[in-house]
Scaffold this motif. Sequence first.
Motif, mmCIF file in Angstrom:
data_model
loop_
_atom_site.group_PDB
_atom_site.id
_atom_site.type_symbol
_atom_site.label_atom_id
_atom_site.label_comp_id
_atom_site.label_asym_id
_atom_site.label_seq_id
_atom_site.Cartn_x
_atom_site.Cartn_y
_atom_site.Cartn_z
ATOM 1 N N ILE A 68 8.004 -4.487 -8.157
ATOM 2 C CA ILE A 68 7.072 -5.996 -8.220
ATOM 3 C C ILE A 68 6.489 -6.149 -7.094
ATOM 4 C CG2 ILE A 68 7.059 -8.373 -8.803
ATOM 5 C CD1 ILE A 68 9.814 -7.056 -10.528
ATOM 6 N N ASP A 69 5.119 -5.961 -6.941
ATOM 7 C CA ASP A 69 4.574 -6.498 -5.423
ATOM 8 C C ASP A 69 4.499 -7.893 -5.325
ATOM 9 O OD1 ASP A 69 2.275 -7.324 -6.814
ATOM 10 O OD2 ASP A 69 1.064 -5.720 -6.058
ATOM 11 N N LYS A 70 4.009 -8.407 -4.045
ATOM 12 C CA LYS A 70 3.884 -9.659 -3.825
ATOM 13 C C LYS A 70 2.773 -10.629 -4.479
ATOM 14 C CE LYS A 70 0.702 -9.009 -0.039
ATOM 15 N NZ LYS A 70 0.585 -9.297 1.340
ATOM 16 N N ASN A 71 1.842 -9.974 -5.463
ATOM 17 C CA ASN A 71 1.063 -10.599 -6.078
ATOM 18 C C ASN A 71 1.579 -10.572 -7.559
ATOM 19 O OD1 ASN A 71 -0.758 -10.500 -4.148
ATOM 20 N ND2 ASN A 71 -1.551 -8.539 -4.491
ATOM 21 N N GLY A 72 2.886 -10.148 -7.693
ATOM 22 C CA GLY A 72 3.341 -10.232 -9.318
ATOM 23 C C GLY A 72 3.119 -9.201 -10.182
ATOM 24 N N VAL A 73 2.342 -8.031 -9.747
ATOM 25 C CA VAL A 73 2.203 -7.118 -10.587
ATOM 26 C C VAL A 73 3.390 -6.149 -10.633
ATOM 27 C CG1 VAL A 73 0.659 -5.092 -10.819
ATOM 28 C CG2 VAL A 73 -0.418 -7.274 -9.797
ATOM 29 N N VAL A 74 3.703 -5.740 -11.789
ATOM 30 C CA VAL A 74 4.888 -4.982 -12.333
ATOM 31 C C VAL A 74 4.434 -3.606 -12.368
ATOM 32 C CG1 VAL A 74 6.776 -4.857 -13.831
ATOM 33 C CG2 VAL A 74 5.695 -6.686 -13.158
ATOM 34 N N ASP A 111 8.440 -11.313 -0.824
ATOM 35 C CA ASP A 111 7.393 -12.634 -1.135
ATOM 36 C C ASP A 111 6.935 -12.663 -2.509
ATOM 37 O OD1 ASP A 111 7.633 -13.028 1.680
ATOM 38 O OD2 ASP A 111 5.956 -11.568 1.940
ATOM 39 N N ALA A 112 7.695 -11.982 -3.517
ATOM 40 C CA ALA A 112 7.348 -11.755 -4.981
ATOM 41 C C ALA A 112 7.607 -13.217 -5.561
ATOM 42 C CB ALA A 112 7.839 -10.759 -5.767
ATOM 43 N N ASN A 113 7.014 -13.648 -6.449
ATOM 44 C CA ASN A 113 7.274 -14.826 -7.299
ATOM 45 C C ASN A 113 8.625 -14.419 -8.064
ATOM 46 O OD1 ASN A 113 6.638 -17.564 -7.811
ATOM 47 N ND2 ASN A 113 4.969 -16.907 -8.928
ATOM 48 N N TYR A 114 9.497 -15.361 -8.220
ATOM 49 C CA TYR A 114 10.563 -15.369 -9.041
ATOM 50 C C TYR A 114 10.270 -15.097 -10.502
ATOM 51 C CZ TYR A 114 13.857 -16.186 -5.102
ATOM 52 O OH TYR A 114 14.609 -16.261 -4.002
ATOM 53 N N GLU A 115 9.296 -15.751 -10.955
ATOM 54 C CA GLU A 115 8.780 -15.653 -12.404
ATOM 55 C C GLU A 115 8.482 -14.219 -12.698
ATOM 56 O OE1 GLU A 115 5.376 -17.353 -15.047
ATOM 57 O OE2 GLU A 115 5.902 -18.677 -13.137
ATOM 58 N N SER A 116 7.864 -13.496 -11.866
ATOM 59 C CA SER A 116 7.544 -12.009 -12.105
ATOM 60 C C SER A 116 8.857 -11.279 -12.356
ATOM 61 C CB SER A 116 6.808 -11.393 -11.259
ATOM 62 O OG SER A 116 5.673 -12.143 -10.779
ATOM 63 N N ILE A 117 9.844 -11.255 -11.500
ATOM 64 C CA ILE A 117 11.262 -10.781 -11.682
ATOM 65 C C ILE A 117 11.893 -11.386 -13.043
ATOM 66 C CG2 ILE A 117 13.381 -10.352 -10.562
ATOM 67 C CD1 ILE A 117 11.958 -10.616 -7.883
ATOM 68 N N GLN A 118 11.629 -12.634 -13.338
ATOM 69 C CA GLN A 118 12.393 -13.069 -14.246
ATOM 70 C C GLN A 118 11.819 -12.467 -15.681
ATOM 71 O OE1 GLN A 118 11.742 -17.338 -15.066
ATOM 72 N NE2 GLN A 118 12.820 -17.314 -16.852
ATOM 73 N N TRP A 119 10.456 -12.210 -15.741
ATOM 74 C CA TRP A 119 10.202 -11.634 -16.869
ATOM 75 C C TRP A 119 10.490 -10.036 -17.337
ATOM 76 C CZ3 TRP A 119 6.267 -7.809 -17.132
ATOM 77 C CH2 TRP A 119 5.132 -8.070 -16.424
ATOM 78 N N VAL A 120 10.541 -9.445 -16.314
ATOM 79 C CA VAL A 120 11.134 -8.081 -16.134
ATOM 80 C C VAL A 120 12.541 -8.150 -16.672
ATOM 81 C CG1 VAL A 120 11.529 -6.097 -14.621
ATOM 82 C CG2 VAL A 120 9.346 -7.217 -14.288
ATOM 83 N N VAL A 121 13.367 -8.910 -16.055
ATOM 84 C CA VAL A 121 14.778 -8.918 -16.513
ATOM 85 C C VAL A 121 14.616 -9.384 -18.039
ATOM 86 C CG1 VAL A 121 17.082 -10.141 -16.258
ATOM 87 C CG2 VAL A 121 15.556 -9.541 -14.209
#
Length: 142
Positions: A68-74, A111-121
């Motif tokens: 996940i980069d800092k822009n939220g792209v997975v 610097d990634a948004n936690y929301e992006s990591i949350q939807w991956v999990v």
Amino acid sequence: MGMNVGSESGDDEVVSAINTTPLVDVMLVLLIIFLITIPVAAHIVPVKLPEETNKPNETTPINVNLSIDKNGVVYWNQSAIADEDTLTKRLIADVSKQVPQPKIQIRGDMDANYESIQWVVRACKRAAIQKVGFIVEPPARG
């Protein structure tokens, strides 16, 4: 050789001095006993402990890296994923049906948004993935 049993005058004098000779004898005996038994009590079983090493994780065909980069792209092993549903479908098709299941390693930008990591999990949870881990940078030594 004679022995003096009592005083000749008949007066009993109180001896106020402590005889330390028996005390010193007992203390020396205890010291010798402790010196003999302490090395036996402190004897340990020789065990060769493993050495601490910090090897970077190597990407194997079994592992799936989700970055996940800092822009939220997975990214799935360097190919971009559009949204959570696409990731969930791909996880179900490619990973959850394999025996044994590959490890999912999530590498998130600081610097990634936690929301992006949350939807991956959440996608991993929906796909019933058993092994999900996070790749972090080890702290600097010294």
